[in-house]
Design a protein around this motif. Structure first.
Motif, PDB file in Angstrom:
ATOM      1  N   ASP A 118      -8.488  -2.640   4.976  1.00 43.66           N
ATOM      2  CA  ASP A 118      -8.593  -3.660   6.023  1.00 43.66           C
ATOM      3  C   ASP A 118      -8.489  -5.062   5.438  1.00 43.66           C
ATOM      4  O   ASP A 118      -7.818  -5.937   5.992  1.00 43.66           O
ATOM      5  CB  ASP A 118      -9.936  -3.525   6.768  1.00 43.66           C
ATOM      6  CG  ASP A 118      -9.950  -2.289   7.647  1.00 43.66           C
ATOM      7  OD1 ASP A 118      -9.047  -1.441   7.473  1.00 43.66           O
ATOM      8  OD2 ASP A 118     -10.865  -2.153   8.487  1.00 43.66           O
ATOM      9  N   ILE A 166       0.871  -1.189   0.000  1.00 39.73           N
ATOM     10  CA  ILE A 166       0.000   0.000   0.000  1.00 39.73           C
ATOM     11  C   ILE A 166       0.901   1.230   0.000  1.00 39.73           C
ATOM     12  O   ILE A 166       1.752   1.378   0.882  1.00 39.73           O
ATOM     13  CB  ILE A 166      -0.916  -0.003   1.250  1.00 39.73           C
ATOM     14  CG1 ILE A 166      -1.738  -1.288   1.302  1.00 39.73           C
ATOM     15  CG2 ILE A 166      -1.825   1.225   1.239  1.00 39.73           C
ATOM     16  CD1 ILE A 166      -2.562  -1.468   2.573  1.00 39.73           C
ATOM     17  N   PRO A 215       1.828   5.607  -0.984  1.00 39.17           N
ATOM     18  CA  PRO A 215       1.296   6.982  -0.992  1.00 39.17           C
ATOM     19  C   PRO A 215       1.483   7.653  -2.360  1.00 39.17           C
ATOM     20  O   PRO A 215       2.033   7.048  -3.281  1.00 39.17           O
ATOM     21  CB  PRO A 215       2.164   7.665   0.047  1.00 39.17           C
ATOM     22  CG  PRO A 215       3.504   7.003  -0.123  1.00 39.17           C
ATOM     23  CD  PRO A 215       3.226   5.579  -0.547  1.00 39.17           C
ATOM     24  N   TRP A 216       1.077   8.920  -2.445  1.00 39.20           N
ATOM     25  CA  TRP A 216       1.071   9.607  -3.735  1.00 39.20           C
ATOM     26  C   TRP A 216       2.341  10.378  -4.026  1.00 39.20           C
ATOM     27  O   TRP A 216       2.563  10.797  -5.161  1.00 39.20           O
ATOM     28  CB  TRP A 216      -0.126  10.575  -3.808  1.00 39.20           C
ATOM     29  CG  TRP A 216      -0.285  11.393  -2.566  1.00 39.20           C
ATOM     30  CD1 TRP A 216      -1.133  11.133  -1.524  1.00 39.20           C
ATOM     31  CD2 TRP A 216       0.449  12.569  -2.195  1.00 39.20           C
ATOM     32  NE1 TRP A 216      -0.963  12.074  -0.532  1.00 39.20           N
ATOM     33  CE2 TRP A 216       0.002  12.972  -0.911  1.00 39.20           C
ATOM     34  CE3 TRP A 216       1.450  13.335  -2.814  1.00 39.20           C
ATOM     35  CZ2 TRP A 216       0.510  14.085  -0.252  1.00 39.20           C
ATOM     36  CZ3 TRP A 216       1.957  14.443  -2.151  1.00 39.20           C
ATOM     37  CH2 TRP A 216       1.490  14.804  -0.890  1.00 39.20           C
ATOM     38  N   ALA A 263      -1.740   4.842  -4.259  1.00 38.51           N
ATOM     39  CA  ALA A 263      -2.534   5.916  -3.654  1.00 38.51           C
ATOM     40  C   ALA A 263      -3.691   6.265  -4.580  1.00 38.51           C
ATOM     41  O   ALA A 263      -3.577   6.192  -5.809  1.00 38.51           O
ATOM     42  CB  ALA A 263      -1.661   7.141  -3.432  1.00 38.51           C
TER      43      ALA A 263
HETATM   44  P1  ADP Z   1      -1.027  10.010   2.523  1.00 38.20           P
HETATM   45  O1  ADP Z   1      -2.381  10.383   1.981  1.00 38.20           O
HETATM   46  O2  ADP Z   1      -0.341  11.057   3.313  1.00 38.20           O
HETATM   47  O3  ADP Z   1      -0.146   9.328   1.523  1.00 38.20           O
HETATM   48  P2  ADP Z   1      -2.414   7.881   3.820  1.00 38.20           P
HETATM   49  O4  ADP Z   1      -1.979   7.068   4.974  1.00 38.20           O
HETATM   50  O5  ADP Z   1      -3.726   8.554   3.923  1.00 38.20           O
HETATM   51  O6  ADP Z   1      -1.251   8.912   3.635  1.00 38.20           O
HETATM   52  O7  ADP Z   1      -2.392   7.061   2.476  1.00 38.20           O
HETATM   53  C1  ADP Z   1      -1.334   6.198   2.119  1.00 38.20           C
HETATM   54  C2  ADP Z   1      -1.923   4.982   1.439  1.00 38.20           C
HETATM   55  O8  ADP Z   1      -2.738   4.307   2.377  1.00 38.20           O
HETATM   56  C3  ADP Z   1      -2.830   5.306   0.253  1.00 38.20           C
HETATM   57  O9  ADP Z   1      -2.678   4.278  -0.714  1.00 38.20           O
HETATM   58  C4  ADP Z   1      -4.191   5.289   0.886  1.00 38.20           C
HETATM   59  O10 ADP Z   1      -5.209   5.013  -0.052  1.00 38.20           O
HETATM   60  C5  ADP Z   1      -4.025   4.137   1.857  1.00 38.20           C
HETATM   61  N1  ADP Z   1      -4.999   4.159   2.950  1.00 38.20           N
HETATM   62  C6  ADP Z   1      -5.678   5.205   3.447  1.00 38.20           C
HETATM   63  N2  ADP Z   1      -6.510   4.819   4.427  1.00 38.20           N
HETATM   64  C7  ADP Z   1      -6.345   3.489   4.570  1.00 38.20           C
HETATM   65  C8  ADP Z   1      -6.910   2.472   5.412  1.00 38.20           C
HETATM   66  N3  ADP Z   1      -7.821   2.751   6.329  1.00 38.20           N
HETATM   67  N4  ADP Z   1      -6.482   1.208   5.245  1.00 38.20           N
HETATM   68  C9  ADP Z   1      -5.517   0.918   4.346  1.00 38.20           C
HETATM   69  N5  ADP Z   1      -4.966   1.797   3.521  1.00 38.20           N
HETATM   70  C10 ADP Z   1      -5.357   3.074   3.625  1.00 38.20           C
END
Ligand code: ADP
Length: 486
Positions: free
Chosen positions: A214, A149, A151-152, A178
């Motif tokens: 999840d 998983i 980020p952008w 992301a």
């Molecule tokens: P940011 O937006 O600063 O990169 P995030 O933690 O929001 O940090 O996002 C990082 C990655 O985690 C992205 O791919 C996002 O879609 C994913 N993500 C966000 N929320 C969840 C979650 N509840 N469970 C798993 N992955 C998530």
């Protein structure tokens, strides 16, 4: 004009989400330009991707590691041929300048090249046994299906540095890029498809992490999770994985500091601070967000810093000569502006910048001025929280000891840097600073692909990424005792 529809890749086929839902992918420099639509995947898609990865596992795990390396090397060669095309996609969907995007592609190439070679190393240990006629050694096995998983802010490099080591170790992968930057992830997966990766070994599903995250962690077929993103999401995923005793690594926030002592090479330090704080619009995990300067040089340094910052060229990343692109999304811009307001309210001095950039073409994108706060106190939110934008907070300290104390006074510990000519202070800094990556007379940025990447405290948990540490994370060590006495 027809909108390009980008699909998920599951079991070796490009497919739409089961629900048929999709979402637009925007260009942060032109908010009304849609680069295409990506699949809004949900739990059904996540399960299908995990099951495909599970089906492909035994064949891939049994493929000799050097052969797995050959495919990764082919992906490296394909990426080298498509460098400018991939860099353009990064700029279009993330916003960073083309030169930063080319740097990111280079990093990804280095990662693929390095990981391919690991197929011929992947060393274990042989040791003397305490018993006669006994051979004792260790060997490595893949974990199984792993979820990735990302980020952008590095939509190509971060997926590369997780996927390549996962594959070379014989794991199969479900990859969720992301939400706002899926296209570079799709590019990377296409590269592996063309390089000859068997169906199901690498799957990509796009869409919000909140809907499928999840499942990607808790599905019983998933044995490992590698995450980069916010500390909030990372700690949530880590605890979910830990409850099921899964192997999880999380790379999370940072609040990286540069310390400039009075004996430093000032020109060198200035260049490092400007690039570290404002390059890539401050949206790197290793960006410089705090500057700690010794009293004796403080005023001169700040005024030279403002002069250098004024010269930065801001605009659309694909235009020649641009140093800084827009923030990566509207939410990101709002977060940055919120922190700037908070800094003012908390009593810091806004020494430079602080505004959204508007007028002419800037109205189309999410531009914000590079911003410098002085008179910052250690307990202010702008001194403690990750802003993830071009905002630098500056501290005046009386000596080296106070500099170290401010540097360590945050929950994060990703990277840090010191500028000094005093070898004794430099090494004292190495011994005392709480961060995973330290730089002496170099910016807080980056890292080389054959060395571990990651942080301490709230910045990282689980095995470090990249280098041989990545192999340690993505493989399970087996210890073998052979009695050959007959
Ligand atoms: P940011 O937006 O600063 O990169 P995030 O933690 O929001 O940090 O996002 C990082 C990655 O985690 C992205 O791919 C996002 O879609 C994913 N993500 C966000 N929320 C969840 C979650 N509840 N469970 C798993 N992955 C998530």
């Amino acid at each position: 004009m027809q909108t390009t529809q980008f699909q998920n890749f599951i079991g070796g086929r490009w497919v739409s989400s089961e629900s048929g839902n999709s979402y637009p992918v925007n260009n942060p420099a032109f908010k009304n330009v849609i680069l295409g639509t990506a699949q809004r995947s949900d739990i059904v898609d996540a399960k299908r991707a995990i099951e495909s990865a599970h089906q492909a596992l035994s064949r891939w795990a049994e493929t000799p590691a050097p052969q797995r390396g050959t495919i990764i090397y082919r992906a490296f060669e394909l990426l080298r041929a498509r460098k400018s095309e991939f860099a353009k996609t990064i700029t279009e969907e993330e916003g960073k300048s083309l030169s930063d995007a080319l740097g990111e592609v280079n990093r990804s190439m280095n990662i693929l090249e390095y990981a391919a070679g690991e197929g011929r190393r992947m060393f274990g240990q042989t040791t003397p046994s305490e018993l006669p006629n006994t051979l004792a050694y260790t060997t490595r096995r893949p974990l199984g299906v792993v979820s990735i998983i990302t980020p952008w802010n590095f939509p190509l490099a971060i997926p590369s540095w997780k996927i390549a080591p996962a594959l070379i170790c014989g794991n199969t992968v479900v990859f969720k890029p992301a939400t706002s930057t899926p296209l570079s992830g799709i590019n990377l997966v296409s590269l592996f498809e063309e390089a000859g990766l068997p169906p199901g070994v690498l799957n990509i599903i796009t869409g919000p992490g909140s809907a499928i995250g999840d499942t990607l962690v808790t599905h019983p077929m998933v044995k490992g999770v590698s995450f980069t993103g916010s500390t909030d999401t990372g700690s949530r995923l880590y605890s979910m994985g830990a409850r099921q005793l899964k192997k999880v690594q999380c790379e999370m926030g940072g609040k990286n500091a540069v310390i400039v002592l009075s004996d430093a090479d000032i020109e060198k330090a200035l260049t490092a601070v400007v690039e570290g704080a404002f390059g890539s619009t401050g949206q790197r995990c290793t960006a410089t967000s705090r500057l700690i300067i010794e009293d004796a040089i403080y005023d001169n340094f700040i005024s030279a810093l403002i002069d250098m910052t004024k010269k930065l060229r801001i605009g659309y990343g694909l235009l020649p000569g641009i140093d800084i692109g827009p923030a990566s999304s509207e939410e990101q811009l709002e977060q940055i502006l919120r922190y700037i307001e908070l800094g003012k309210v908390e009593g810091a001095t806004l020494a430079y910048g602080g505004n959204r950039i508007t007028g002419a073409e800037f109205d189309q994108g999410f531009y914000v001025e590079p911003t410098i706060f002085t008179d910052v106190e250690a307990n202010m939110s702008i001194a403690q929280e990750e802003i993830f934008g071009p905002v630098l907070t500056c501290f005046k300290v009386k000596d080296f000891a106070e500099a170290i104390s401010i540097c360590n006074n945050v929950q994060f510990g990703l990277s840090s840097s010191i500028y000094t000519r005093d070898l004794s202070k430099a090494f004292s800094y190495v011994n005392q600073v709480e961060a995973g990556m330290l730089h002496i007379n170099a910016p807080t940025l980056g890292g080389e692909v054959h060395l571990p990447f990651g942080g301490t405290k709230a910045s990282g948990v689980g095995t470090r990424e990249q280098g041989t540490e990545a192999i340690n994370f993505f493989s399970e060590i087996t210890t073998v005792y052979v009695d050959y006495a007959g």
